[in-house]
Design a protein around this motif. Sequence first.
Motif, short mmCIF file in Angstrom:
data_model
loop_
_atom_site.label_atom_id
_atom_site.label_comp_id
_atom_site.label_asym_id
_atom_site.label_seq_id
_atom_site.Cartn_x
_atom_site.Cartn_y
_atom_site.Cartn_z
N PHE A 130 0.26 -0.73 -34.93
CA PHE A 130 0.49 0.30 -33.48
C PHE A 130 -0.79 0.21 -33.00
CE2 PHE A 130 -0.31 5.26 -33.37
CZ PHE A 130 0.39 5.46 -32.34
N SER A 182 4.03 0.36 -35.43
CA SER A 182 4.32 -1.08 -36.55
C SER A 182 5.23 -2.04 -35.97
CB SER A 182 3.34 -0.32 -37.87
OG SER A 182 2.32 0.67 -37.35
N ASP A 183 6.38 -1.68 -36.13
CA ASP A 183 7.23 -2.40 -35.95
C ASP A 183 6.76 -3.84 -35.23
OD1 ASP A 183 8.37 -1.81 -37.71
OD2 ASP A 183 9.52 0.28 -35.95
N1 ASP Z 1 1.76 5.53 -37.25
C1 ASP Z 1 2.56 5.35 -36.30
C2 ASP Z 1 3.91 5.98 -36.07
O1 ASP Z 1 4.32 7.22 -36.78
C3 ASP Z 1 3.35 4.04 -36.08
C4 ASP Z 1 4.31 3.54 -36.73
O2 ASP Z 1 4.58 4.15 -37.94
O3 ASP Z 1 4.95 2.31 -37.14
O4 ASP Z 1 4.11 6.16 -34.87
#
Ligand code: ASP
Length: 422
Positions: free
Chosen positions: A140, A157-158
């Motif tokens: 992220f 994060s993907d």
């Molecule tokens: N923690 C971040 C979100 O909640 C990024 C992710 O989870 O991919 O958007």
Amino acid sequence: MALIVHKYGGTSMGSTERIRNVAKRVAKWARAGHQMVVVPSAMSGETNRLLGLAKELAPAKPEEAYSRELDMLAATGEQASSALLAIALQAEGVESVSYAGWQVPIRTNSAYTKARIESIDDKKVRANLASGKVVIVTGFQGMDDLGNITTLGRGGSDTSAVAVAAAMKASECLIYTDVDGVYTTDPRVVPEARRLKTVSFEEMLEMASMGSKVLQIRSVEFAGKYKVPLRVLSSFTPWDIDINEEAASGTLITFEEDEHMEQAIVSGIAFNRDEAKISVLGVPDKPGIAYQILGAVADANIEVDVIIQNISKDGKTDFSFTVHRGEFAKTVDLLRNKVLPSLGAQEVVGDAKICKVSIVGIGMRSHVGVAARMFRVLSEEGINIQMISTSEIKTSVVIDEKYMELAVRALHRAFDLDQQPT
Ligand code: ASP
Ligand code: ADP
Ligand code: MG
């Protein structure tokens, strides 16, 4: 021995017990002889909690100074989960080290809250892998040229995981989540949804961009650009299942169409409640009008999605488009105060209670009448279509939000998506 990237989403990292399970799974892969890089999300709910605290102190503002602090704040969620995972791995007897995005570094542009990755320096990570450590890299986030912490947009994060896999030429990037793959539609809305064993990259790209949140769209773009082998699978299977069975589970994103396989005409249905519709009524029908309206919107950095302009009557026409719901009020204000006075249009009206439903499938390329079938299904349910947009492999409609689930279920049935392919 292969270099493998694992990504674990928020629910998969949601408690110390789940983190311990992730550690046991990763340890299994490391003990099988693989070099492991792991990209975790923040523990579920944490990003929302942090952003909620900021809102309590000051409502969301488009100012850069505010956005910078949001990123500084939100990035801590992944820093915490990454450190916890490293500690859990060490407790399993696996040497492990975690890095925040800026420590790698993962370099991004300076677009706070929606930054784009520009480069990844993998020297440190490689050195740690070579010394036998499992390396954990926060999802992220990254760092801009001036050293500011940036984040990559919700679900980012993907994208971190796929970008790390691309930069390091990993053999595979496995996205572990709370469902066991990519389904014909969100299984939480349609219980009959079916898991797809494979889905083509192009279909996945359309599904992600039309609202299927299982993969952030930029992660799919990265996978396509760098041909990263990508699989979506469950983190909720027992951690000690056979590694080969696990490696073949879930949904594989494929890059080449299998000529021999009979393609389903429609592979999936996506939906999105995040948009709002704005109509400018009584616009003089003359050259330059679309530019006058949408140019002003673009200058305010507001993204526009579906657009329609009606035929004119008595030299006047109506012009409608959709924007993200979060930017609805701002766009209406902008049009009323800055654009309408010079445009000679009569009125700006808006509707935030809309949704977009899309059918996606490579088979649409070679079959006619698919969109017509979609419209028939919606008319049989008495659902009015407000806007339509199409591409080669998708058709989207904008409809009243209250009919969203009805529309998705009816289309899922009508296109036989609940049937096993023969
Ligand atoms: N923690 C971040 C979100 O909640 C990024 C992710 O989870 O991919 O958007
Ligand atoms: P993570 O925290 O692991 O990143 P997300 O919540 O971002 O998980 O994404 C997984 C969720 O995506 C699933 O729980 C599911 O509700 C939703 N989803 C939407 N469309 C689909 C689809 N076509 N297939 C699978 N899941 C989908
Ligand atoms: Mg996600």
